[in-house]
Design a protein around this motif. Sequence first.
Motif, PDB file in Angstrom:
ATOM      1  N   ARG A   1     -12.347  -5.322  -0.552  1.00 18.68           N
ATOM      2  CA  ARG A   1     -11.654  -4.250   0.165  1.00 18.68           C
ATOM      3  C   ARG A   1     -10.768  -3.486  -0.798  1.00 18.68           C
ATOM      4  O   ARG A   1     -10.198  -4.063  -1.722  1.00 18.68           O
ATOM      5  CB  ARG A   1     -10.858  -4.833   1.329  1.00 18.68           C
ATOM      6  CG  ARG A   1     -11.747  -5.496   2.392  1.00 18.68           C
ATOM      7  CD  ARG A   1     -10.916  -6.206   3.433  1.00 18.68           C
ATOM      8  NE  ARG A   1     -11.731  -6.757   4.492  1.00 18.68           N
ATOM      9  CZ  ARG A   1     -12.275  -7.989   4.476  1.00 18.68           C
ATOM     10  NH1 ARG A   1     -12.085  -8.776   3.408  1.00 18.68           N
ATOM     11  NH2 ARG A   1     -12.988  -8.432   5.498  1.00 18.68           N
ATOM     12  N   PHE A   2     -10.628  -2.183  -0.520  1.00 11.55           N
ATOM     13  CA  PHE A   2      -9.954  -1.300  -1.457  1.00 11.55           C
ATOM     14  C   PHE A   2      -9.000  -0.366  -0.713  1.00 11.55           C
ATOM     15  O   PHE A   2      -9.222  -0.029   0.457  1.00 11.55           O
ATOM     16  CB  PHE A   2     -10.978  -0.461  -2.231  1.00 11.55           C
ATOM     17  CG  PHE A   2     -11.959  -1.281  -3.022  1.00 11.55           C
ATOM     18  CD1 PHE A   2     -11.744  -1.506  -4.375  1.00 11.55           C
ATOM     19  CD2 PHE A   2     -13.080  -1.828  -2.417  1.00 11.55           C
ATOM     20  CE1 PHE A   2     -12.643  -2.262  -5.119  1.00 11.55           C
ATOM     21  CE2 PHE A   2     -13.983  -2.587  -3.135  1.00 11.55           C
ATOM     22  CZ  PHE A   2     -13.756  -2.804  -4.499  1.00 11.55           C
ATOM     23  N   VAL A   3      -7.964   0.084  -1.405  1.00 11.15           N
ATOM     24  CA  VAL A   3      -7.036   1.064  -0.834  1.00 11.15           C
ATOM     25  C   VAL A   3      -7.738   2.414  -0.787  1.00 11.15           C
ATOM     26  O   VAL A   3      -8.292   2.870  -1.787  1.00 11.15           O
ATOM     27  CB  VAL A   3      -5.750   1.159  -1.687  1.00 11.15           C
ATOM     28  CG1 VAL A   3      -4.817   2.240  -1.125  1.00 11.15           C
ATOM     29  CG2 VAL A   3      -5.044  -0.184  -1.734  1.00 11.15           C
ATOM     30  N   LYS A   4      -7.704   3.050   0.378  1.00  5.68           N
ATOM     31  CA  LYS A   4      -8.341   4.357   0.522  1.00  5.68           C
ATOM     32  C   LYS A   4      -7.468   5.426  -0.124  1.00  5.68           C
ATOM     33  O   LYS A   4      -6.248   5.453   0.054  1.00  5.68           O
ATOM     34  CB  LYS A   4      -8.558   4.680   2.004  1.00  5.68           C
ATOM     35  CG  LYS A   4      -9.275   6.009   2.245  1.00  5.68           C
ATOM     36  CD  LYS A   4      -9.518   6.264   3.723  1.00  5.68           C
ATOM     37  CE  LYS A   4     -10.569   5.341   4.288  1.00  5.68           C
ATOM     38  NZ  LYS A   4     -10.915   5.693   5.697  1.00  5.68           N
ATOM     39  N   GLN A   5      -8.108   6.294  -0.850  1.00  3.85           N
ATOM     40  CA  GLN A   5      -7.374   7.383  -1.484  1.00  3.85           C
ATOM     41  C   GLN A   5      -6.810   8.308  -0.422  1.00  3.85           C
ATOM     42  O   GLN A   5      -7.523   8.807   0.440  1.00  3.85           O
ATOM     43  CB  GLN A   5      -8.274   8.171  -2.438  1.00  3.85           C
ATOM     44  CG  GLN A   5      -7.543   9.236  -3.222  1.00  3.85           C
ATOM     45  CD  GLN A   5      -8.421   9.880  -4.283  1.00  3.85           C
ATOM     46  OE1 GLN A   5      -9.615   9.608  -4.355  1.00  3.85           O
ATOM     47  NE2 GLN A   5      -7.845  10.720  -5.093  1.00  3.85           N
TER      48      GLN A   5
ATOM     49  N   LYS B   1      -8.581  -2.556  -5.868  1.00  4.63           N
ATOM     50  CA  LYS B   1      -9.065  -3.666  -5.065  1.00  4.63           C
ATOM     51  C   LYS B   1      -7.906  -4.468  -4.509  1.00  4.63           C
ATOM     52  O   LYS B   1      -6.919  -4.738  -5.193  1.00  4.63           O
ATOM     53  CB  LYS B   1      -9.970  -4.573  -5.910  1.00  4.63           C
ATOM     54  CG  LYS B   1     -10.744  -5.595  -5.092  1.00  4.63           C
ATOM     55  CD  LYS B   1     -11.769  -6.331  -5.946  1.00  4.63           C
ATOM     56  CE  LYS B   1     -12.583  -7.309  -5.103  1.00  4.63           C
ATOM     57  NZ  LYS B   1     -13.592  -8.017  -5.915  1.00  4.63           N
ATOM     58  N   LEU B   2      -8.019  -4.850  -3.238  1.00  3.52           N
ATOM     59  CA  LEU B   2      -7.000  -5.641  -2.549  1.00  3.52           C
ATOM     60  C   LEU B   2      -7.270  -7.130  -2.756  1.00  3.52           C
ATOM     61  O   LEU B   2      -8.364  -7.521  -3.151  1.00  3.52           O
ATOM     62  CB  LEU B   2      -7.011  -5.299  -1.057  1.00  3.52           C
ATOM     63  CG  LEU B   2      -6.531  -3.884  -0.721  1.00  3.52           C
ATOM     64  CD1 LEU B   2      -6.982  -3.485   0.666  1.00  3.52           C
ATOM     65  CD2 LEU B   2      -5.013  -3.797  -0.835  1.00  3.52           C
ATOM     66  N   PRO B   3      -6.255  -7.960  -2.478  1.00  2.00           N
ATOM     67  CA  PRO B   3      -6.457  -9.405  -2.646  1.00  2.00           C
ATOM     68  C   PRO B   3      -7.639  -9.907  -1.818  1.00  2.00           C
ATOM     69  O   PRO B   3      -7.889  -9.423  -0.715  1.00  2.00           O
ATOM     70  CB  PRO B   3      -5.136  -9.997  -2.144  1.00  2.00           C
ATOM     71  CG  PRO B   3      -4.138  -8.905  -2.324  1.00  2.00           C
ATOM     72  CD  PRO B   3      -4.885  -7.630  -2.075  1.00  2.00           C
TER      73      PRO B   3
ATOM     74  N   PHE C   1      -0.392  -1.264  -4.851  1.00  2.00           N
ATOM     75  CA  PHE C   1      -1.844  -1.311  -5.023  1.00  2.00           C
ATOM     76  C   PHE C   1      -2.310   0.113  -5.308  1.00  2.00           C
ATOM     77  O   PHE C   1      -2.036   1.027  -4.529  1.00  2.00           O
ATOM     78  CB  PHE C   1      -2.533  -1.824  -3.758  1.00  2.00           C
ATOM     79  CG  PHE C   1      -2.185  -3.236  -3.387  1.00  2.00           C
ATOM     80  CD1 PHE C   1      -2.145  -4.235  -4.335  1.00  2.00           C
ATOM     81  CD2 PHE C   1      -1.896  -3.564  -2.078  1.00  2.00           C
ATOM     82  CE1 PHE C   1      -1.833  -5.545  -3.995  1.00  2.00           C
ATOM     83  CE2 PHE C   1      -1.577  -4.872  -1.724  1.00  2.00           C
ATOM     84  CZ  PHE C   1      -1.543  -5.860  -2.685  1.00  2.00           C
ATOM     85  N   ALA C   2      -2.990   0.320  -6.403  1.00  2.00           N
ATOM     86  CA  ALA C   2      -3.435   1.657  -6.767  1.00  2.00           C
ATOM     87  C   ALA C   2      -4.460   2.170  -5.768  1.00  2.00           C
ATOM     88  O   ALA C   2      -5.204   1.393  -5.153  1.00  2.00           O
ATOM     89  CB  ALA C   2      -4.045   1.635  -8.169  1.00  2.00           C
TER      90      ALA C   2
ATOM     91  N   ILE D   1       0.828  -1.202   0.000  1.00  2.00           N
ATOM     92  CA  ILE D   1       0.000   0.000   0.000  1.00  2.00           C
ATOM     93  C   ILE D   1       0.862   1.251   0.000  1.00  2.00           C
ATOM     94  O   ILE D   1       0.637   2.186  -0.778  1.00  2.00           O
ATOM     95  CB  ILE D   1      -0.945  -0.007   1.223  1.00  2.00           C
ATOM     96  CG1 ILE D   1      -1.990  -1.125   1.082  1.00  2.00           C
ATOM     97  CG2 ILE D   1      -1.632   1.347   1.390  1.00  2.00           C
ATOM     98  CD1 ILE D   1      -2.806  -1.372   2.340  1.00  2.00           C
ATOM     99  N   THR D   2       1.873   1.305   0.878  1.00  2.00           N
ATOM    100  CA  THR D   2       2.672   2.522   1.030  1.00  2.00           C
ATOM    101  C   THR D   2       3.607   2.763  -0.147  1.00  2.00           C
ATOM    102  O   THR D   2       4.024   3.900  -0.387  1.00  2.00           O
ATOM    103  CB  THR D   2       3.495   2.473   2.328  1.00  2.00           C
ATOM    104  OG1 THR D   2       4.306   1.284   2.346  1.00  2.00           O
ATOM    105  CG2 THR D   2       2.584   2.473   3.552  1.00  2.00           C
TER     106      THR D   2
END
Length: 233
Positions: free
Chosen positions: A65-69, A26-28, A21-22, A16-17
Amino acid sequence: MDVQELLMKDYLLQKITTGAFAQDGKLPSEYTLVEQFNVTRIKVRNVYTMLEKMGLIYSQKGVGRFVKQQQQALSVVMSGDISFSEKMKQYTTDYKSIVTKFEQVPEHHLIFSKPYVAEGPLYLIERLRFLDGQPAAIHRSYVVEPNMPAVKQVNNRFTSIYQFYQQHGVNHFKSTFSQLSVSFPQEIERQMLGCEILVPLVKVESDNWDAERNVLLEYTEILYRTDRFSFQL
């Protein structure tokens, strides 16, 4: 959190950091991580719950689940005699300050144990700072009423403590110390700042003096969301 969960957390956090992952990507799936790390599904859920509480991801029921902008962090210079409001206006035109509390401080308050704060009465002016429509910091000024009697005239239109002092004859300021500490938000702070339980807050404490009269005007506490700010010392 056991060793397997820590390994998953570190793996996902690193991805993430570093942008692997954009943002809003979407996360695994739970099944993918179960297979990849040879763990139970509950351990995957524990890790995802922690990342969500850190404010790094969000979930959509039935989708995943998704990476938060992440919003760009604003750099704050901790020294100098420029007001918080003026600093923030350098970064955005969408800045707002709202008075959330104005009251005389009870005599038993812990603020009286702070450096130089030996006498009262004190008045607390608490403001919630908004950047780009989002709550970003809580600013508390504990003003020494004998040194600034006009504090009793404060109302909801109050915006800048520096402008307030200047309007009442203070032309030169000084500070003798700044102290930084890190904590996690309590319930009232989470509600005010709209942040998750594991988003660290930086607390900056300092004093503010009328340099000409050599009297203490206020003891200041500012709570910054660390996902909105970086700091220059």
